[in-house]
Design a protein around this motif. Sequence first.
Motif, short mmCIF file in Angstrom:
data_model
loop_
_atom_site.label_atom_id
_atom_site.label_comp_id
_atom_site.label_asym_id
_atom_site.label_seq_id
_atom_site.Cartn_x
_atom_site.Cartn_y
_atom_site.Cartn_z
N VAL A 265 -11.50 3.84 -30.49
CA VAL A 265 -10.72 4.28 -29.32
C VAL A 265 -9.31 3.68 -29.35
O VAL A 265 -8.32 4.39 -29.16
N LEU A 266 -9.22 2.38 -29.62
CA LEU A 266 -7.92 1.73 -29.62
C LEU A 266 -7.06 2.20 -30.80
O LEU A 266 -5.83 2.32 -30.69
N ASP A 267 -7.69 2.48 -31.94
CA ASP A 267 -6.94 3.04 -33.06
C ASP A 267 -6.37 4.41 -32.70
O ASP A 267 -5.25 4.76 -33.08
N GLY A 268 -7.16 5.19 -31.93
CA GLY A 268 -6.67 6.48 -31.48
C GLY A 268 -5.46 6.33 -30.57
O GLY A 268 -4.49 7.10 -30.67
N VAL A 269 -5.51 5.35 -29.68
CA VAL A 269 -4.37 5.08 -28.80
C VAL A 269 -3.15 4.69 -29.62
O VAL A 269 -2.03 5.15 -29.36
N ALA A 270 -3.36 3.85 -30.63
CA ALA A 270 -2.24 3.44 -31.49
C ALA A 270 -1.64 4.64 -32.21
O ALA A 270 -0.41 4.76 -32.32
N GLY A 271 -2.50 5.54 -32.68
CA GLY A 271 -2.00 6.73 -33.35
C GLY A 271 -1.17 7.60 -32.41
O GLY A 271 -0.11 8.12 -32.79
N LEU A 272 -1.62 7.75 -31.17
CA LEU A 272 -0.87 8.54 -30.20
C LEU A 272 0.46 7.88 -29.85
O LEU A 272 1.46 8.57 -29.59
N ARG A 273 0.48 6.55 -29.84
CA ARG A 273 1.75 5.85 -29.60
C ARG A 273 2.75 6.14 -30.73
O ARG A 273 3.94 6.34 -30.48
N PHE A 274 2.26 6.15 -31.96
CA PHE A 274 3.13 6.52 -33.08
C PHE A 274 3.65 7.94 -32.89
O PHE A 274 4.84 8.21 -33.11
N LEU A 275 2.76 8.85 -32.51
CA LEU A 275 3.16 10.25 -32.34
C LEU A 275 4.19 10.38 -31.23
O LEU A 275 5.20 11.08 -31.38
N ALA A 276 3.95 9.72 -30.10
CA ALA A 276 4.88 9.80 -28.97
C ALA A 276 6.24 9.20 -29.31
O ALA A 276 7.27 9.62 -28.78
N GLY A 277 6.24 8.21 -30.21
CA GLY A 277 7.48 7.58 -30.61
C GLY A 277 8.18 8.27 -31.76
O GLY A 277 9.18 7.75 -32.29
N GLY A 278 7.66 9.41 -32.17
CA GLY A 278 8.29 10.16 -33.26
C GLY A 278 8.01 9.61 -34.64
O GLY A 278 8.64 10.05 -35.62
#
Length: 361
Positions: A284-297
């Motif tokens: 779950v936390l790895d998924g959140v980290a991935g989405l943070r990368f995506l949101a940050g471009g």
Amino acid sequence: MNPKDEKENFSFFIPDSSFEGACADVAIVILNWNGAGFLRRFLPGVLTHADGARVLVADNASTDDSVELLARDFPTVELLLLDRNWGFCEGYNQALAQVDSPYFVLLNSDVEVTLGWLRPLRDLLEINPRIAAVQPKILAHADPTLFEYAGAGGGYLDKLAYPFCRGRLFDTLEKDLGQYNDARPVAWASGACLLLRRSAWLEMGGLEPAFFAHMEEIDFCWRLQNAGHEVWYHGGSVVQHVGGGTLPKTNPRKTYLNFRNGLALLYKNAAPGELYSSIFQRLVLDGVAGLRFLAGGQLRNFWAVLRAHFSFYGKLGYWQQRRQAARPHLRATERAGVYAGSIVWAYFAKSKRKFSELGLK
């Protein structure tokens, strides 16, 4: 024995670095790949402060002038030529199979050692045979008033096996004010500068070759603790680390290795009663980290997280075999250097930026 009891029974003993006798039973082994610049810059200091130890460079089939440089300017350095770039893990496995000294130092080529750095580490292992690995205080070469990212004042893990250090929580580095001048058991010791007992290295079978690089020392130290050995930090020894000499921490390749190896680390070593809940929370936390990368471009880092997970799932059979071979598995409360909470929650949700704010001793 509970690690807290062990710390109280043998707390913070710092051997006298003036003990007589050179470190002739130590082999300092530098793994090199296209690092001629670092060798030219830092190898003279290693030789000056070797304190009688053997100094070896294991070359991972470099394509720069590393080998020529060593032959021309450093003829006293023993050279081990590997037939290809085996990466950090298998490179050291291949190299140390050829070294018979009782103690090894795994030393990054981008580390500057200081006067008297080696003997306190070696003496600590001599005094306490239960200790299999120890790291020094690691400061940032660019600014030695700060702790360095890879190791700092000793490595810790939270309940989900996210690593952090005394002196470094995520990207926040503390100033060295002498707050970590002690010696103590930790969860893991940095591979940037790591003194090991050869017998323990052979018992563990070296580093996990499938990791290639990154987090391999955490896996190794976790396996040491599972096998009944101790891992320590010693603040009476100091080195300075450039860091990012092979891969900067923002490089997608490093992101991939850290996320893949982080999952494998947890799967291989966690106690049976803690494994599946920890893996689920980690996903779950790895998924959140991935989405943070995506949101940050940061699209390349986002894809690196996805590739890391697919790689882990694709080799699940291999990791299962490695887990079976590494029994027994200690619970988190039975290992030194484990934070009972979530370092991710403490840092990002509670804004805790220093090790002292976590409530750990």
